[in-house]
Design an enzyme around this catalytic site. Structure first.
Site, PDB file in Angstrom:
ATOM      1  CG  ASN A 279       3.704   6.548 -39.690  1.00  0.00           C
ATOM      2  OD1 ASN A 279       3.091   5.515 -39.422  1.00  0.00           O
ATOM      3  ND2 ASN A 279       3.711   7.055 -40.905  1.00  0.00           N
ATOM      4  CE  LYS A 280       7.318   1.210 -41.795  1.00  0.00           C
ATOM      5  NZ  LYS A 280       8.099   0.236 -40.999  1.00  0.00           N
TER       6      LYS A 280
ATOM      7  CG  ASP B  79       3.529   2.337 -36.406  1.00  0.00           C
ATOM      8  OD1 ASP B  79       3.684   3.042 -37.418  1.00  0.00           O
ATOM      9  OD2 ASP B  79       3.253   1.129 -36.453  1.00  0.00           O
TER      10      ASP B  79
ATOM     11  CD  GLN C  13       6.432  -1.176 -45.109  1.00  0.00           C
ATOM     12  OE1 GLN C  13       7.293  -0.643 -45.805  1.00  0.00           O
ATOM     13  NE2 GLN C  13       6.690  -1.561 -43.878  1.00  0.00           N
TER      14      GLN C  13
ATOM     15  NE  ARG D  20       2.484  -3.387 -43.239  1.00  0.00           N
ATOM     16  CZ  ARG D  20       1.555  -2.523 -43.581  1.00  0.00           C
ATOM     17  NH1 ARG D  20       0.422  -2.941 -44.156  1.00  0.00           N
ATOM     18  NH2 ARG D  20       1.690  -1.235 -43.375  1.00  0.00           N
ATOM     19  N   GLY D  21       1.294  -3.118 -39.835  1.00  0.00           N
ATOM     20  CA  GLY D  21       0.389  -1.980 -39.687  1.00  0.00           C
ATOM     21  C   GLY D  21      -0.144  -2.014 -38.259  1.00  0.00           C
ATOM     22  CB  ALA D  22      -0.178   0.558 -35.603  1.00  0.00           C
TER      23      ALA D  22
ATOM     24  NE  ARG E 172       7.062  -4.829 -36.506  1.00  0.00           N
ATOM     25  CZ  ARG E 172       6.716  -4.139 -37.597  1.00  0.00           C
ATOM     26  NH1 ARG E 172       5.570  -4.419 -38.212  1.00  0.00           N
ATOM     27  NH2 ARG E 172       7.478  -3.175 -38.054  1.00  0.00           N
TER      28      ARG E 172
HETATM   29  O1  MRU Z   1       6.425  -1.782 -40.290  1.00  0.00           O
HETATM   30  P1  MRU Z   1       4.954  -1.642 -40.595  1.00  0.00           P
HETATM   31  O2  MRU Z   1       4.602  -1.960 -42.000  1.00  0.00           O
HETATM   32  O3  MRU Z   1       4.107  -2.364 -39.578  1.00  0.00           O
HETATM   33  O4  MRU Z   1       4.684  -0.094 -40.390  1.00  0.00           O
HETATM   34  C1  MRU Z   1       3.401   0.405 -40.621  1.00  0.00           C
HETATM   35  C2  MRU Z   1       3.312   1.876 -40.472  1.00  0.00           C
HETATM   36  O5  MRU Z   1       4.264   2.549 -40.127  1.00  0.00           O
HETATM   37  C3  MRU Z   1       1.973   2.503 -40.683  1.00  0.00           C
HETATM   38  O6  MRU Z   1       2.101   3.791 -41.207  1.00  0.00           O
HETATM   39  C4  MRU Z   1       1.241   2.613 -39.329  1.00  0.00           C
HETATM   40  O7  MRU Z   1       1.254   1.371 -38.671  1.00  0.00           O
HETATM   41  C5  MRU Z   1      -0.144   3.056 -39.485  1.00  0.00           C
HETATM   42  S1  MRU Z   1      -1.109   1.754 -40.223  1.00  0.00           S
HETATM   43  C6  MRU Z   1      -2.692   2.123 -40.215  1.00  0.00           C
END
Ligand code: MRU
Length: 354
Positions: free
Chosen positions: A256-257, A246, A205, A58-60, A98
């Site tokens: 973002n999250k 994201d 996270q 996970r993470g963009a 996703r």
């Molecule tokens: O749902 P996730 O864990 O994929 O969400 C991740 C985030 O929101 C991060 O802040 C974002 O992807 C930046 S990661 C470098």
């Protein structure tokens, strides 16, 4: 414990979660951290799509990199008959994994562009693998550059503390991290007092990944409940909130999250700086504003349970959007590898991203 941090030149880039072996992709299963360090081996695009959907990775940026390797695997394991159709099908499957992080679609587009030039399956196998590796390496390079850009922008002389949300570290990227990369850089420059890490409900996270990454790399971290952020800011404990993204739209709005938007409101109220750190692969100039960003909603069980343990009445209705949109007007700086957009708006964004 398995191998700890990897280094790039003099800089340690943190615990990487993506390993490419040519014929297979290994992902560190982020669902099991911090208790277990378990690697999953994938040999096909469907497995990669499922791993992205299930949050193994996970993470963009990490999602984009993994998807690129997924396309490379699709080429490698294509049957030889209508190999072009097989690869196209794999790209469609990966694109459906996703919806919010644009890095996924960006990486698939890069792969598609490369694929369009291939005249034979052999050529596709080689070209697509090379492109995926390039996407991976360029992400790491972008993170290192962003950290330098952010440091210059902050022009700090004395150590200070920051607050961060979600996980934006080596685990979420090709290495080093976006917001966590800036934090790493502050630590290297001896300008970091402490990191307050929001636990980041509901997937945690922050507690499961950020607190783990920072502790293992010797970077001072204090875990806090998401709801403690206001009190932390009111007490004057932090100078900057630093987060990743994201998707960033043409007017500078940032998805973002979930919980990022509330942090931006709090930061403005308490006169704390609010910085977004993301590579240009997160910028989507085709969307006018954050209103156009598709926001993923995940299963209610993520709120009703913690690791299978019920923490809410069985079957209670749940609203679980996993991202929110922070309006550009609440953001002090968007830091990318191409430069910094201060007080972002359409003009500022256009000056860096045509
Ligand atoms: O749902 P996730 O864990 O994929 O969400 C991740 C985030 O929101 C991060 O802040 C974002 O992807 C930046 S990661 C470098």
């Amino acid at each position: 414990m398995s191998k700890k941090t990897v280094s790039s030149g003099k800089r340690s880039i943190g615990t990487v979660a993506i390993r490419w072996h040519g014929g297979s992709l290994e992902l560190l299963d982020q669902r099991l951290l911090p208790d277990q360090e378990h690697w999953i081996t994938l040999e096909g695009a469907s497995g990669v799509a499922q791993a992205i959907g299930d949050m193994v990775v996970r993470g963009a940026p990490a999602i984009g990199i993994s998807a690129a390797y997924g396309v490379a695997l699709a080429a490698r394991h294509a049957g030889g008959g209508d190999w072009k159709a097989e690869i196209r099908q794999a790209i469609r499957e990966l694109a459906a994994s996703r919806p919010t992080a644009v890095n996924l679609f960006w990486a698939l587009q890069e792969m598609e562009r490369e694929f369009a030039c291939c005249h034979s399956l052999d050529e596709a196998v080689n070209r697509l693998a090379r492109t995926a590796v390039r996407i991976h390496e360029e992400d790491l390079a972008a993170n290192l550059a962003m950290a330098d850009n952010a440091l210059e922008h902050m022009a700090a002389e004395k150590p200070f503390s920051v607050l961060t949300h979600c996980n934006t570290g080596a685990l979420a990227t090709g290495g080093y991290g976006t917001a966590l990369g800036v934090i790493r850089r502050l630590h290297e420059a001896k300008l970091l007092k402490n990191v307050y890490a929001d636990e980041t409900r509901p997937w945690l996270q922050g507690s499961r990944l950020t607190a783990w990454e920072l502790s293992r790399d010797g970077i001072p971290v204090t875990l806090n409940a998401d709801g403690a952020a206001a009190a932390i800011m009111a007490a004057g404990k932090v100078r900057w909130v630093i987060v990743g993204a994201d998707r960033i739209t043409a007017n500078g709005d940032v998805a973002n999250k979930i919980g990022t938007y509330s942090l931006a409101v709090l930061a403005r109220h308490h006169r704390v700086g609010f910085m977004v750190v993301a590579p240009s692969s997160t910028v989507d100039m085709s969307l006018e504003s954050g209103k156009d960003i598709p926001i993923e909603e995940r299963e209610g069980s993520e709120l009703r349970q913690v690791r299978g343990m019920p923490i809410a009445p069985d079957g209670v209705k749940v609203f679980n959007p996993v991202f929110d949109v922070t309006p550009a007007g609440l953001i002090d700086a968007i830091v990318t590898e191409k430069g910094v957009v201060s007080t972002p708006d359409l003009t500022g964004m256009r000056s860096l991203f045509r």
